[in-house]
Design an enzyme around this catalytic site. Sequence first.
Site, PDB file in Angstrom:
ATOM      1  N   GLU A 331       0.839  -1.202   0.000  1.00  0.00           N
ATOM      2  CA  GLU A 331       0.000   0.000   0.000  1.00  0.00           C
ATOM      3  C   GLU A 331       0.867   1.242   0.000  1.00  0.00           C
ATOM      4  O   GLU A 331       2.011   1.197   0.472  1.00  0.00           O
ATOM      5  CB  GLU A 331      -0.855   0.038   1.278  1.00  0.00           C
ATOM      6  CG  GLU A 331      -1.851  -1.073   1.371  1.00  0.00           C
ATOM      7  CD  GLU A 331      -2.611  -1.058   2.702  1.00  0.00           C
ATOM      8  OE1 GLU A 331      -2.382  -0.169   3.543  1.00  0.00           O
ATOM      9  OE2 GLU A 331      -3.423  -1.978   2.889  1.00  0.00           O
ATOM     10  N   LYS A 333       2.485   4.308   1.444  1.00  0.00           N
ATOM     11  CA  LYS A 333       2.738   4.736   2.832  1.00  0.00           C
ATOM     12  C   LYS A 333       2.602   6.244   2.838  1.00  0.00           C
ATOM     13  O   LYS A 333       3.492   6.975   2.429  1.00  0.00           O
ATOM     14  CB  LYS A 333       4.135   4.311   3.298  1.00  0.00           C
ATOM     15  CG  LYS A 333       4.387   4.690   4.748  1.00  0.00           C
ATOM     16  CD  LYS A 333       5.710   4.151   5.235  1.00  0.00           C
ATOM     17  CE  LYS A 333       5.900   4.294   6.739  1.00  0.00           C
ATOM     18  NZ  LYS A 333       5.566   5.585   7.282  1.00  0.00           N
ATOM     19  N   ARG A 338      -1.776   9.488  11.599  1.00  0.00           N
ATOM     20  CA  ARG A 338      -2.670   8.361  11.748  1.00  0.00           C
ATOM     21  C   ARG A 338      -3.897   8.780  12.545  1.00  0.00           C
ATOM     22  O   ARG A 338      -3.763   9.431  13.583  1.00  0.00           O
ATOM     23  CB  ARG A 338      -1.917   7.256  12.475  1.00  0.00           C
ATOM     24  CG  ARG A 338      -2.619   5.942  12.448  1.00  0.00           C
ATOM     25  CD  ARG A 338      -1.646   4.869  12.792  1.00  0.00           C
ATOM     26  NE  ARG A 338      -2.243   3.560  12.711  1.00  0.00           N
ATOM     27  CZ  ARG A 338      -1.554   2.444  12.846  1.00  0.00           C
ATOM     28  NH1 ARG A 338      -0.255   2.497  13.054  1.00  0.00           N
ATOM     29  NH2 ARG A 338      -2.144   1.280  12.766  1.00  0.00           N
ATOM     30  N   ARG A 353      -2.915   8.364  16.952  1.00  0.00           N
ATOM     31  CA  ARG A 353      -2.412   7.028  17.279  1.00  0.00           C
ATOM     32  C   ARG A 353      -2.071   6.914  18.757  1.00  0.00           C
ATOM     33  O   ARG A 353      -1.948   5.824  19.294  1.00  0.00           O
ATOM     34  CB  ARG A 353      -1.202   6.663  16.415  1.00  0.00           C
ATOM     35  CG  ARG A 353       0.007   7.513  16.691  1.00  0.00           C
ATOM     36  CD  ARG A 353       1.102   7.234  15.711  1.00  0.00           C
ATOM     37  NE  ARG A 353       1.920   6.124  16.132  1.00  0.00           N
ATOM     38  CZ  ARG A 353       2.913   5.639  15.412  1.00  0.00           C
ATOM     39  NH1 ARG A 353       3.167   6.136  14.236  1.00  0.00           N
ATOM     40  NH2 ARG A 353       3.649   4.661  15.860  1.00  0.00           N
ATOM     41  N   GLU A 382      -4.845   7.009   7.526  1.00  0.00           N
ATOM     42  CA  GLU A 382      -3.811   8.034   7.506  1.00  0.00           C
ATOM     43  C   GLU A 382      -4.440   9.253   6.819  1.00  0.00           C
ATOM     44  O   GLU A 382      -4.951   9.159   5.692  1.00  0.00           O
ATOM     45  CB  GLU A 382      -2.585   7.533   6.723  1.00  0.00           C
ATOM     46  CG  GLU A 382      -1.400   8.464   6.773  1.00  0.00           C
ATOM     47  CD  GLU A 382      -0.527   8.306   8.024  1.00  0.00           C
ATOM     48  OE1 GLU A 382      -0.858   7.494   8.926  1.00  0.00           O
ATOM     49  OE2 GLU A 382       0.489   9.020   8.098  1.00  0.00           O
ATOM     50  N   PHE A 422      -6.953   2.396   5.722  1.00  0.00           N
ATOM     51  CA  PHE A 422      -6.171   1.183   5.481  1.00  0.00           C
ATOM     52  C   PHE A 422      -6.559   0.012   6.375  1.00  0.00           C
ATOM     53  O   PHE A 422      -6.041  -1.087   6.217  1.00  0.00           O
ATOM     54  CB  PHE A 422      -4.662   1.453   5.509  1.00  0.00           C
ATOM     55  CG  PHE A 422      -4.142   2.000   6.813  1.00  0.00           C
ATOM     56  CD1 PHE A 422      -3.929   1.174   7.889  1.00  0.00           C
ATOM     57  CD2 PHE A 422      -3.832   3.343   6.926  1.00  0.00           C
ATOM     58  CE1 PHE A 422      -3.434   1.669   9.075  1.00  0.00           C
ATOM     59  CE2 PHE A 422      -3.333   3.848   8.118  1.00  0.00           C
ATOM     60  CZ  PHE A 422      -3.137   3.013   9.194  1.00  0.00           C
ATOM     61  N   LYS A 504       7.051  -1.878   7.093  1.00  0.00           N
ATOM     62  CA  LYS A 504       7.205  -0.673   6.278  1.00  0.00           C
ATOM     63  C   LYS A 504       8.551  -0.724   5.571  1.00  0.00           C
ATOM     64  O   LYS A 504       9.530  -1.237   6.133  1.00  0.00           O
ATOM     65  CB  LYS A 504       7.090   0.570   7.155  1.00  0.00           C
ATOM     66  CG  LYS A 504       8.026   0.569   8.329  1.00  0.00           C
ATOM     67  CD  LYS A 504       7.666   1.612   9.350  1.00  0.00           C
ATOM     68  CE  LYS A 504       8.616   1.520  10.530  1.00  0.00           C
ATOM     69  NZ  LYS A 504       8.205   2.233  11.702  1.00  0.00           N
TER      70      LYS A 504
END
Length: 647
Positions: A331, A333, A338, A353, A382, A422, A504
């Site tokens: 996906e 980034k 977040r 987050r 995000e 996501f 990531k």
Amino acid sequence: MEFRQFAELCSSLEKTSSRLKKTFILSEFFKKVNGEEAGISSLIILGDWFPGVSKNKIGISDRLVIKAISRSFGISESRIETLWKEKGDLGDVAAHFSSKREQATLFKKKLDLKEVFETIRSIAYAGGEGSVSDKIGRLSKIITNASPIETRYIVRAVLGEIRTGVAESIIIDTLNWAYLPKVAGEPGQSGTFLICPNCNNLVPSLSECISCGHPLKGIKIDDWFKKQNQYDAIELTFEEFREKSKQLTSKTIIKSPDASKIIKDIKEKLNFALYVRNNIKEVAESVFSKGIGGLESFDIEVMKPFRSMLYIKAGSLKEALDVLGPTVQAEYKYDGFRMQIHKKGEKVKLFTRNQEDVTAQFPDVVELIKGLDIESCVLDTEVVGITKTGKFKPFQSISQRIKRKYNIYELANQIPVEVNVFDILYYNGKSTIHLPFKERRRIIEEVIKPIKGKIRPAVAIVSSDLKELEKFYEECLNKGLEGVMIKALDKPYSPGRSVGYGMKVKPVMETLDVAITRAEWGEGKRKGLLTSYYIAVKDNSLKEIGKVSTGLKELKESGTTYSEITKELLKHKIKEEGRIVFVEPAIVIEVDYEEIQKSPSYSSGFALRFPRFVRLRPDKGIDDVSPISLVRQLYEIQRGKGNRINQ
Ligand code: AMP
């Protein structure tokens, strides 16, 4: 329960540096109190004042506390400040004045733990006109009623750091020790317990008894397991444990060929409960009254913030594919921030987050989510700032929106955002947290219909081909994104942990050599040491680019220490203002960081995000400090506009 008992607990926790001893002291305390009291004690120790609601700070400043101490003891603020500098801790300062005054006070009201907790919370909530003086008044009232030891911990609690050295993971272990079944073992068998032949207590299987110090080496399970009669001794396999776990209590001691599996399972259940609801008090109350059975009922709840799942950094795309494949989802980034989005009917709540409530700051997102044709949901997203032409804006623009308290609508118009969904953890009345990722993604695609520039499922491809993934990665970097996220298709969502269900991949940033220009005195156990350093890069003159306080060590064996740097810096001291020491720039250090941001806060116009001390560079002088041109270049590379340093 009296607050005094809690203050005494904190004092004994502070006196030992051993993690196991702290757990033991705390578990002896938990055994004597009820679940609610254990919960409140945990919250104060962790400085977690609004558990399960939001992680918003208590919002009581040093200044306000100084005024409250001044009012309680009739001491001038400047005297308090002088002593603060000497002692490095306002709690100790308050305790000092409290002990001086104590002889003169005949009557004091006994402070109750719950009452102190609620009063401090109400101080934090108080707002509006006259609220500052009201807050000072209320705080000063509890301080006036407190004994010296209580004063110390009230002041520290209010400032958000009680300094017992007890981290959340210790409280999790404590809940296990105090309220859940334990696994029998022999010295050296990690996580197990045995009965000490000397004091007869059930203690961790170490080489000596944590309670009485008696040597335990050589003790075998059979020496005591069947012979003891204080506990419900039971032999179980892992499967039997799973079946019977609801009937097991804190009085159960289990002998098992799967000891380590059982220990891990109990710990995972505790962690899951904490991370999914983010409320240690609820966890404490639940295990106190229902044992393991209580833990099994924890799940995601709409409108309540949870801890976001974390992602491990992969060294390369290939590594990510090897670990998470054979087929993965890659996906974009996104480089925004977040946001957890909770919707229930017409109600919407937004959290960062770190569980901070940011609903008020994003009325545009609230409206957008209200308009979705979904009865209830929890989304992991995000949120990215975008330009009128639909291009992504750098992270800093959106960070203005998180901080903004006034003219929120105006800023929302200036900096519109796009929500990139996501993950989905709750959908129309049901938790989806345990579903495999591909199922969760299917729901996202079904219910999140893209609206240009406003909301969409994260851009993604599903692939098992490294070449195809590399092309996607390239596309991300060219678009100015940070990198890619690679996700396993068959895994559930694991709140608060980086369990490796996703990774990531992003380019590695070069380190910078920077000069220290100013430094700040530390507090608590770091008092007398300079522990935060303002760092600068080279332009025509030195220009500051951030403040670094991590990466240094307490002990020489582990690396460069705070005391070494302090000694060096003091040789170059120019002047001191408040807690800041200005130095002649002579010391060069190497730092790494997560990202370079544009920032008005520092004279270079840039700021390093999460800078970390890597090493001292005595081999380098001020002329060797990294130039601002390099910072600019790295900034462009990171935005995907320059050549990458590596892939
Ligand atoms: P990092 O901040 O470098 O540790 O990377 C993890 C963060 O990337 C997450 O916490 C999210 O805020 C952000 N992120 C951006 N895009 C995605 C995505 N597609 N999936 C998961 N996280 C993402």
